[in-house]
Design a protein around this motif. Structure first.
Motif, mmCIF file in Angstrom:
data_model
loop_
_atom_site.group_PDB
_atom_site.id
_atom_site.type_symbol
_atom_site.label_atom_id
_atom_site.label_comp_id
_atom_site.label_asym_id
_atom_site.label_seq_id
_atom_site.Cartn_x
_atom_site.Cartn_y
_atom_site.Cartn_z
ATOM 1 N N ALA A 354 44.485 33.777 44.623
ATOM 2 C CA ALA A 354 43.991 34.057 43.277
ATOM 3 C C ALA A 354 42.468 34.124 43.242
ATOM 4 O O ALA A 354 41.883 34.932 42.513
ATOM 5 N N ALA A 355 41.820 33.296 44.052
ATOM 6 C CA ALA A 355 40.345 33.274 44.078
ATOM 7 C C ALA A 355 39.765 34.586 44.598
ATOM 8 O O ALA A 355 38.614 34.918 44.298
ATOM 9 N N ARG A 356 40.542 35.333 45.367
ATOM 10 C CA ARG A 356 40.071 36.628 45.864
ATOM 11 C C ARG A 356 40.203 37.726 44.804
ATOM 12 O O ARG A 356 39.688 38.826 44.981
ATOM 13 N N CYS A 357 40.938 37.423 43.734
ATOM 14 C CA CYS A 357 41.210 38.443 42.717
ATOM 15 C C CYS A 357 40.655 38.089 41.346
ATOM 16 O O CYS A 357 40.218 38.980 40.607
ATOM 17 N N PHE A 358 40.685 36.811 40.976
ATOM 18 C CA PHE A 358 40.235 36.365 39.660
ATOM 19 C C PHE A 358 38.896 35.643 39.791
ATOM 20 O O PHE A 358 38.631 34.971 40.790
ATOM 21 N N ALA A 359 38.082 35.737 38.746
ATOM 22 C CA ALA A 359 36.749 35.136 38.788
ATOM 23 C C ALA A 359 36.793 33.623 38.624
ATOM 24 O O ALA A 359 36.044 32.896 39.287
ATOM 25 N N LYS A 360 37.649 33.120 37.756
ATOM 26 C CA LYS A 360 37.665 31.691 37.449
ATOM 27 C C LYS A 360 38.641 30.967 38.377
ATOM 28 O O LYS A 360 39.718 31.492 38.688
ATOM 29 N N PRO A 361 38.312 29.753 38.847
ATOM 30 C CA PRO A 361 39.236 29.009 39.722
ATOM 31 C C PRO A 361 40.573 28.750 39.044
ATOM 32 O O PRO A 361 40.633 28.341 37.881
#
Length: 446
Positions: A354-361
């Motif tokens: 998810a961190a590779r796709c979304f900005a927020k953790p």
């Protein structure tokens, strides 16, 4: 602002993994504070209180690979469809369904998927969509429905040559338009990958068109070596293996996600490791389709980021989690493998994906992370603490233990009731539309 309190916190944050009597402070769409309940109540005396009823408070779950287009298929039996091979499963069931999905049916599929995700504590999903009856606008329709329900998603469309060049081009354009839209968004709830079906349904020309249309906007999300048909096709038609085709086409890399990857060679594992390409395992679907056991233990040993999905077999990520050690132990004939890897896949690797796709953790309870939270009803008969919480999850919890869900800071499910979502209306609409869909599937030439 509100405080979610009166429960044990399992944060997945190494700096503060466990709080016995904890609370999470939510401000807008972000976690403002995590810690001891008494301390946070004193710090935020005017905040609304949301009671966890002594449950287990944990990050909202992430499903790294699913298919919204299957949302109206539960209980379906298509006359004359008795598949003996995986290719027959695709042709008789899933391609048959997606060829009949209009935008109305896609919207209904998204709605029921969202309800099931929320009910099982899933707040983020990576979807791989197909609706070849009506391609254009389908990703935007899914976005609208998931946004209304409060979920977060990474969307793509399943490009394939199987229905001819016009439909293939429509699928490419749908991916490209949605990827351009997602690249311009700042709230971080929706992002895009560029989707493609299995390589045996994609020509080299189509792979080239996908790369051109994507133009470096995002990574790719494809099915790879789920069945041996994929391997045989690459060897017979292109004199190379599936991952080698993707490498030659320039589609691999840290933003690309490959589903399944069951029948890869050691050299293909090395290519994935060197390129930083992600893999998603879907153990229940693999068993259901009799396609084999993905070598996730070896892939993880080689440094490949392997996450966990469901392939829409279920929306219960804890059910999918339980399947990992079972199939890996059965396959290896070893009773001591798969446990640690299963939890790493769901709780650590899915968050890294998810961190590779979304900005927020995502996938963690800590200040600054997205306010995606699930509360599980669980009162154990044996000691529970930070050292054995995973064992309790494996043997004591399921998705239906979920009691309360916060998605993007919005309370969407409270004490087992949907908040601001008319479940009865969604169900009635899905019932009516699924009957129409099923009647069309019963006429194979319609």
């Amino acid at each position: 602002m509100f405080l979610l309190l009166n429960g044990r916190l399992l944060t997945r944050d190494p700096a503060q993994p466990w709080v016995e009597d904890g609370a999470v402070a939510v401000q807008g769409d972000t976690i403002a504070a995590v810690g001891d309940r008494a301390a946070l109540e004193a710090r935020y005396p005017d905040a609304e209180r949301v009671d966890a009823h002594e449950g287990l408070i944990m990050p909202g779950l992430i499903n790294a690979h699913t298919h919204i287009y299957s949302g109206l298929a539960r209980g379906l039996s298509i006359p004359g469809n008795d598949p003996k091979t995986f290719l027959e499963v695709l042709e008789g069931t899933w391609w048959n369904i997606d060829r009949h999905l209009t935008l109305d049916l896609t919207r209904a599929s998204a709605q029921v998927t969202a309800l099931e995700c929320i009910r099982n504590g899933v707040t983020t999903l990576f979807d791989h969509h197909a609706s070849y009856a009506q391609v254009r606008g389908s990703l935007f329709a899914i976005r609208d429905e998931l946004a209304d329900m409060g979920l977060r998603a990474c969307l793509c469309y399943e490009v394939s040559d199987r229905d001819g060049p016009q439909k293939c081009e429509e699928a490419i354009l749908e991916n490209a338009e949605f990827a351009r839209w997602a690249a311009g968004q700042s709230d971080g709830r929706f992002c895009a990958l560029f989707g493609g079906h299995a390589l045996f349904t994609l020509s080299d020309r189509t792979l080239e068109r996908m790369a051109q249309a994507n133009a470096g906007l995002t990574g790719f999300h494809l099915h790879v070596a789920e069945g041996m048909d994929d391997v045989y096709d690459s060897l017979r038609r292109y004199a190379c293996r599936p991952v080698e085709r993707l490498l030659d086409a320039g589609l691999l890399g840290p933003k690309t996600m490959l589903g399944h990857c069951i029948h890869l060679s050691p050299s293909e594992w090395d290519i994935l490791a060197r390129t930083g390409t992600m893999v998603v395992n879907n153990p229940q679907s693999n068993m259901n389709n009799a396609v084999g056991c993905a070598p996730v233990l070896e892939m993880m040993r080689r440094g490949i980021l392997v996450g966990l999905g469901t392939d829409a077999y279920t929306h219960d990520m804890l059910e999918s989690l339980k399947a990992v050690p079972l199939i890996q132990r059965h396959h290896a004939a070893l009773p001591n493998v798969g446990f640690a890897e299963a939890f790493q896949m769901l709780f650590i690797n899915n968050a890294a994906i998810a961190a590779r796709c979304f900005a927020k953790p995502l996938g963690v309870l800590r200040p600054g992370a997205a306010a995606d939270i699930a509360v599980m009803d669980y009162r154990p008969f044996t000691p529970l603490g930070p050292d054995n919480a995973d064992g309790h999850i494996l043997f004591g919890l399921s998705g239906r233990c979920c009691r309360t869900v916060v998605a993007n800071g919005r309370l969407v499910y409270r004490d087992r009731a949907f908040v601001d979502i008319d479940e009865q209306a969604v169900s009635a609409r899905a019932q009516a539309l699924s009957r129409k869909l099923w009647s069309r599937l019963a006429r194979p030439h319609s």
